[in-house]
Design an enzyme around this catalytic site. Structure first.
Site, PDB file in Angstrom:
ATOM      1  N   GLU A   1      -4.560   6.896 -16.126  1.00 32.93           N
ATOM      2  CA  GLU A   1      -4.782   8.087 -16.938  1.00 32.93           C
ATOM      3  C   GLU A   1      -6.260   8.416 -17.040  1.00 32.93           C
ATOM      4  O   GLU A   1      -6.672   9.566 -16.930  1.00 32.93           O
ATOM      5  CB  GLU A   1      -4.192   7.867 -18.332  1.00 32.93           C
TER       6      GLU A   1
ATOM      7  N   SER B   1       4.573  17.995 -24.674  1.00 35.03           N
ATOM      8  CA  SER B   1       3.495  18.451 -25.541  1.00 35.03           C
ATOM      9  C   SER B   1       2.237  18.550 -24.689  1.00 35.03           C
ATOM     10  O   SER B   1       2.036  17.769 -23.770  1.00 35.03           O
ATOM     11  CB  SER B   1       3.301  17.424 -26.656  1.00 35.03           C
TER      12      SER B   1
ATOM     13  N   GLU C   1      -8.364  15.703 -14.382  1.00 39.42           N
ATOM     14  CA  GLU C   1      -8.533  16.699 -15.449  1.00 39.42           C
ATOM     15  C   GLU C   1      -9.113  16.092 -16.732  1.00 39.42           C
ATOM     16  O   GLU C   1      -9.393  16.804 -17.686  1.00 39.42           O
ATOM     17  CB  GLU C   1      -7.189  17.381 -15.758  1.00 39.42           C
TER      18      GLU C   1
ATOM     19  N   GLU D   1       1.756  21.738 -33.073  1.00 36.71           N
ATOM     20  CA  GLU D   1       2.346  22.307 -31.862  1.00 36.71           C
ATOM     21  C   GLU D   1       3.862  22.420 -32.003  1.00 36.71           C
ATOM     22  O   GLU D   1       4.469  23.436 -31.640  1.00 36.71           O
ATOM     23  CB  GLU D   1       1.992  21.427 -30.660  1.00 36.71           C
TER      24      GLU D   1
ATOM     25  N   CYS E   1       2.009  10.822 -24.986  1.00 34.50           N
ATOM     26  CA  CYS E   1       0.939   9.827 -25.069  1.00 34.50           C
ATOM     27  C   CYS E   1       1.126   8.650 -24.130  1.00 34.50           C
ATOM     28  O   CYS E   1       0.248   7.815 -23.991  1.00 34.50           O
ATOM     29  CB  CYS E   1       0.791   9.332 -26.500  1.00 34.50           C
TER      30      CYS E   1
ATOM     31  N   CYS F   1       4.548   0.433 -26.858  1.00 35.86           N
ATOM     32  CA  CYS F   1       3.284  -0.082 -26.328  1.00 35.86           C
ATOM     33  C   CYS F   1       3.129  -1.584 -26.529  1.00 35.86           C
ATOM     34  O   CYS F   1       2.435  -2.251 -25.768  1.00 35.86           O
ATOM     35  CB  CYS F   1       2.097   0.628 -26.963  1.00 35.86           C
TER      36      CYS F   1
ATOM     37  N   LYS G   1      -2.838   3.304 -18.444  1.00 35.25           N
ATOM     38  CA  LYS G   1      -4.019   3.973 -19.024  1.00 35.25           C
ATOM     39  C   LYS G   1      -5.187   3.964 -18.056  1.00 35.25           C
ATOM     40  O   LYS G   1      -6.062   4.817 -18.110  1.00 35.25           O
ATOM     41  CB  LYS G   1      -4.438   3.277 -20.329  1.00 35.25           C
TER      42      LYS G   1
ATOM     43  N   GLU H   1      -0.150  17.513 -32.475  1.00 36.58           N
ATOM     44  CA  GLU H   1       1.214  17.599 -31.963  1.00 36.58           C
ATOM     45  C   GLU H   1       2.180  18.134 -33.005  1.00 36.58           C
ATOM     46  O   GLU H   1       3.095  18.899 -32.701  1.00 36.58           O
ATOM     47  CB  GLU H   1       1.669  16.217 -31.461  1.00 36.58           C
TER      48      GLU H   1
END
Lengths: 593, 386, 132
Positions: free
Chosen positions: A369, A327, A374, A283, A307, A523, A366, A280
């Site tokens: 996720e 990102s 994908e 990036e 994230c 988190c 999560k 990141e």
């Protein structure tokens, strides 16, 4: 200041204080249910009723402000009878299957029943024999209306703390219920799966979708190699479900326990957090170069971190026009997943089809996720099962492990070494701080200009934090950034993410880089963490995170030796073609209801 | 009505010159208006019976740039239909009452909350409101009234639920304090009054408070419009002096076989024949917003109670536990007793529950369910059981 | 609420699409719009016909023959309470006290009240509506 008496004890409090707050100052305990310190006052459940001299009815102590000369009694016969009735009424509309329920022994209704309503219940059951709906559509959590006692904490949470409002109160009278838009399954609506409602639900009406049994099956299957990764926020909260006070760090014991449970390789999400910083950070610098040097106006700034899957679903539903700003990096969990069945498998000579990839997360989103279509870069499902912190605690108890007396152990390698920069991912501001520690050094060759690498301006519980970092003394390759004032922002809790997105939409966001965490506190306050949660507990967990950081051997992501080797041996360099294949992703536009 | 001792009064529907009355009222100071209302002893005509003068006094005392007068035209209490008639026949007296209230408390805006079931009245009311606004302008007073429609929710007759509904939300009662006089619609000081109260206020301005006090009793001053229905040869709207006994009422309106009178609708009290003589219709006895229902001996009081409990179970807003669940428990309870699936002594537990609801519920609806329940079960126990 | 009332006045009920649109305009969530609409008996979120018949079922109308009225309507329209005719012309519902107790039994068809009903009277009224 106002003077009043509660149970014949005098007290002086500020104007506007509620009777409940005043009683708490006197250490007098009044039972509550719909009340929650994080949320606005409701006054619905009527469990907190007390007697006020001169009033015709009993008053709700959570909703009544004090006045001069007020006389309150919290335990008269009238109050006790009313309390018993209220608890019995709640129990009569609640489908009690306590011995089968996930919240058994951790349920506020059970606690009230135990205190006020043990013995024969006089009232009739309103749910016996009735059919009921359980919404299991979401991969992250289960919504069971038959256990709902309509305290509305979930509705207030989703509205006030998260500004998502995926659920609201619908209908009236006996048909009143907590419902999504037109009662659609939760997987079909704007719900972000953040689980903040789950950690505030007092009963078993909202619980995570567990996969404990499936993980046990994988562990027992001798044919499979079960890999487990642990998120940073888990290690400072797991103890709370195993008898520790909030804010205790139990990292070493956690690793030992995981090994004893039977996981074949115990590795660390923090490793891939370091990886995320490398990817990141590169990036970001790439985007800055394109925007500032190449004059490319199509480059999307500010760049947002990616994230937090709750945040991702939020922006996909509500601000899809800004998806290019995200990102393209996957979250640490998913980066780990992609590498477990490729890099790890080949280095350790294990057939990737035999690897079961499990993660321990403070998060319910999560679970969603991991299920995203994908997330199959390895050729298999990158992360097979996600367990919440709570679920891990249950497994440890099921295995009869004496957690307190375990010797601390170390993670396995490869993908088990990490840095302080990685562990602070668990706190709001942590990703930003980790990114700056690395990016600043890449650009200037020097440490960030903050004592002991602690970038305090990005830390703390303010909803939206801003900071500016002047970039000076750049090395040649990065000379174009000389003198730039890098503007960053950090938001936690989706209500604050919403604030920032409004600013971006109106063109009033002067930032280059923004960190967003869906959950209040980051988190550590996630939907999968031990219950209960409140501001004090979140602060303690954050303190533990930064203490863990200070005690690590390496404190900057790029110093992690395992990171250095994975690039040398496997990925080549950050943002390489290989990295893009495995560690980067794309996003999806979704409807807004 | 000389032989029955009932006094018919013609105050509410009396044709008056609105313009004259308003000019007179606007020339008075607000303190004088409030004093007149206090002297008259007028209590709210919607059923709750709060002294109107006091309500205006408290609202007047609040310091705020914006205040409101709200007219509660959400007449939803079963058996009440007098406000509909008042609005149909003398709507500008209602508007006038609002303007006077506005002068008294210092409000420039008024809102009429009209229940959705009366929507068919709206075109006529709008025309009359138009001429009212013109008249007010000619007198030189600044007061604007808007209409706000309900959409089928009995609970919106509760003052704070009504405010929530005007604000476009679910009609869920608020926590009190703060009370409407301090924080009402849009959280501004508000005086919310029933349709009939506002018309009565106009008439007090016209005739003076002393005139008003010659009717009624010391606790229940004045006259009231009653809506009479059920087993009676003369159902309809009648304006009568307050303070009569139920016996006098039955003598006038009964069909010769009256077994019970439900005073105050579903949230009121059921008076059995044996208590007709000793029960006064008024604030010192059984108060009412106007609903009077007569039941003769062919009616099953179980059916009546069941109907009321079904009503409450559906119309409760559902927020608070005692009402949402309590109503369901009472309904299921009487059904089970009737079917002999629980012992008849279970009724005693339900009475205790009703007592709890009275002091534990968040708003008047939950607090009043017990009234009908206890008075019907108390006086007609055998009909519930057998 | 006035927005929802206006839509129902014109189209008789609220579709999902319309509720999502309202949510977008007012910048609130669709679940909130649904929550508000579902609170009010007259703001239907299920399909409704052109003429919505609401029969009062509170005590006085009940005492004065509401059951006969319901049965007559069910026979004429060939639907049960809670349903809508296949041609989407009529919906039959029960409702609570509409304020015509002295002329019970009473019904509302859309906004119009019809009172002092008998089997014959209600048959005539519905026949009239069917002609429209």
């Amino acid at each position: 200041m106002i003077n009043l008496t509660i149970n014949d004890q005098q007290i002086e409090v500020k104007e506007g204080t509620t009777v409940l707050a005043a009683a708490r100052q006197l250490k007098i305990n009044i039972p509550t249910l719909c009340n929650h310190d994080d949320l606005c006052v409701a006054g619905n459940c009527r469990v907190c009723l007390v007697e006020q001299k001169g009033a015709r009815t009993l008053i709700a102590s959570c909703a009544t402000p004090v006045f001069e000369g007020m006389e309150i009694h919290t335990n008269t016969l009238k109050v006790r009878n009313a309390r018993k009735h209220v608890v019995e009424l709640l129990l009569s509309e609640h489908r009690s299957d306590c011995t089968k329920c996930y919240k058994n022994q951790n349920c506020e209704l059970q606690a009230l029943a135990n205190e006020f309503a043990f013995g024969d219940h006089i009232l009739l059951s309103l749910v016996e024999g009735k059919s009921y709906d359980i919404d299991r559509s979401s991969p992250a959590f289960v919504k069971d209306d038959s256990k709902c006692i309509r305290c509305q904490r979930c509705v207030r949470t989703c509205f006030e703390l998260q500004s998502v409002s995926a659920i609201a109160v619908a209908n009236k009278g006996a048909h009143q219920k907590i419902s999504s838009f037109h009662d659609k399954p939760m997987s079909h609506v704007v719900c972000t799966n953040c689980g903040q409602c789950v950690i505030r639900c007092p009963t078993g009406a909202l619980v995570e979708k567990t996969c404990i049994d499936q993980v046990w099956d994988a562990i027992y299957d001798t044919d499979k190699h079960v890999v487990v990764q642990t998120a940073p926020a888990v290690r400072v909260a797991l103890g709370e479900d195993l008898g520790y006070d909030p804010g205790e760090r139990v990292t070493g014991k956690m690793v030992n326990a995981l090994r004893q449970l039977g996981f074949d390789s115990v590795l660390d999400t923090d490793f891939s957090a370091d990886l995320t910083i490398m990817e990141e950070g590169t990036e970001l610098l790439g985007r800055l170069k394109k925007a500032l040097v190449d004059g490319d106006h199509k480059i999307s700034l500010p760049m947002f971190t990616s994230c937090s899957p709750g945040w991702i679903k939020f922006i996909e539903h509500k601000y899809p026009e800004f998806l290019p700003n995200l990102s393209t990096c996957k979250s640490p969990q998913q980066m780990f997943g992609a590498l477990a069945k490729t890099y790890f498998a080949s280095k350790r000579n294990i057939d990737p089809s035999k690897i079961v990839s499990v993660s321990i997360m403070p998060c319910t989103a999560k679970k969603f996720e991991a299920d995203r279509p994908e997330m199959r870069a390895s050729g298999f499902k990158d992360v097979d099962y996600v367990l919440t912190t709570r679920e891990l605690a249950i497994m440890i108890k099921q295995a009869g492990i004496d957690f307190r007396n375990l010797k601390p152990a170390n993670y396995d390698s490869i993908m088990g070494v990490s840095t302080g920069a990685a562990v602070i991912f668990g706190a709001t501001g942590g990703v930003m701080e980790a990114a700056l520690r690395t990016a600043y050094e890449i650009v200037t060759g020097r440490d960030v200009p903050f004592g002991n690498l602690n970038i305090t301006p990005v830390r703390g519980m303010d909803g939206v934090k801003e900071a500016t970092l002047k970039i000076e003394g750049c090395i040649d390759a990065w000379k174009f950034l000389e003198g730039i004032e890098l503007k960053v922002a950090i938001a936690h809790g989706l209500v604050n993410a919403n604030k920032i997105m409004r600013m971006v939409r109106e063109g009033k966001a002067p930032y280059h880089f923004v960190e967003i965490m869906a959950c209040p506190g980051g988190c550590i306050g996630g939907g999968g963490q031990p219950i209960p949660t409140n501001m004090e507990i979140r602060k303690k967990r954050i303190k533990a995170i930064y203490a863990e950081d200070e005690n690590m051997a390496f404190r900057k992501s790029h110093e992690n030796p395992e990171i250095i080797s994975i690039y040398k041996e496997f990925l080549d360099e950050p943002n390489s073609h290989k990295s893009h294949e495995l560690l980067h992703t794309h996003y999806v536009e979704r409807d807004n209801y | 009505m000389e032989n029955t001792g009932l006094n018919k009064v013609d105050l509410i529907f009396e044709k008056i010159n609105n313009s004259e009355v308003l000019t007179k009222a606007f020339s008075m100071t607000r303190e004088k208006i409030i004093q007149e209302m206090l002297d008259s002893g007028l209590k709210g005509r919607g059923g709750a019976g709060f002294p109107t003068g006091l309500k205006w006094k408290y609202t007047a005392a609040e310091k705020s740039d914006e205040k409101y007068v709200v007219c509660n035209a959400d007449e939803g209490e079963p058996g009440t239909f007098k406000d509909r008639e008042i609005l149909e026949r003398v709507s500008n007296k209602v508007h006038g009452g609002m303007a006077i209230a506005g002068k008294a408390i210092g409000a420039k805006k008024g809102i009429v909350y009209l229940r959705g079931e009366y929507r068919y009245l709206l075109p006529k009311l709008m025309t009359e409101l138009d001429s009212f606004h013109k008249m007010i302008k000619e007198i030189g007073y600044d007061f604007n009234i808007e209409y706000c429609m309900g959409s089928g929710a009995y609970i919106c007759g509760e003052e704070s639920a009504l405010f929530e509904s005007i604000e476009g939300k679910r009609g869920e009662p608020r926590n009190k304090p703060p009370y409407p006089t301090a924080s009402g619609v849009f959280h501004k000081p508000t005086s919310i009054n029933n349709v009939e109260t506002l018309v009565t206020a106009m008439m007090i301005m016209k005739h003076g408070s002393k005139d008003f006090t010659q009717y009624g009793t010391s606790d229940s001053r004045g006259s009231k419009v009653f809506s009479v229905s059920g087993d009676t040869p003369t159902p309809g709207i009648f304006e009568l002096e307050l303070g009569m006994t139920v016996q006098q009422f039955v003598n006038e309106f009964g069909d010769g076989d009256t077994k019970a009178v439900q005073v105050g609708g579903a949230s009121g009290f059921c008076v059995p024949r044996k208590k007709f003589m000793e029960t006064i219709i008024g604030f010192e006895g059984v108060p009412t917003g106007g609903s009077m229902k007569l039941f003769n001996s062919s009616r099953s009081m179980y059916n009546v109670l069941h109907n009321y409990l079904e009503f409450f179970t559906e119309e409760s807003c559902g927020q608070c536990t005692p009402c949402r669940v309590g109503c369901q428990q009472l309904l299921l309870g009487v059904e089970m007793v009737k079917k002999s699936e629980v012992k008849s002594t279970y009724l005693n537990e339900l009475i205790k529950l009703a007592d709890t609801m009275k002091i534990a519920a968040k708003c008047g609806l939950g607090q009043s369910v017990g009234n009908a329940f206890k008075s019907i079960v108390g006086n007609f126990r055998e009909e519930i059981i057998y | 609420m006035p927005i929802l009332q206006g839509i129902v006045h014109k189209h008789n009920y609220l579709t999902d699409e319309v509720m999502v649109e309202v949510a977008r305009e007012l910048d609130i969530s669709a679940a909130e719009v649904y929550g508000t609409a579902s609170f009010y008996t007259f703001l239907d979120t299920q399909v409704k016909g052109k003429y919505v018949i609401r029969v009062c079922k509170t005590i006085t109308c009940s005492m004065k023959g509401k059951s006969d009225i319901i049965q007559t309507l069910e026979e004429m329209l060939k639907i049960k309470v809670g349903e809508t005719t296949a041609d989407n012309q009529f919906s039959l519902l029960e409702t609570n006290c509409i304020g015509w107790c002295h002329k019970a039994p009473a019904i509302l068809i859309n906004e119009m009240p019809y009172t002092e009903l008998t089997i014959e009277k209600v048959t005539e009224i519905i026949k009239d509506y069917m002609q429209k």
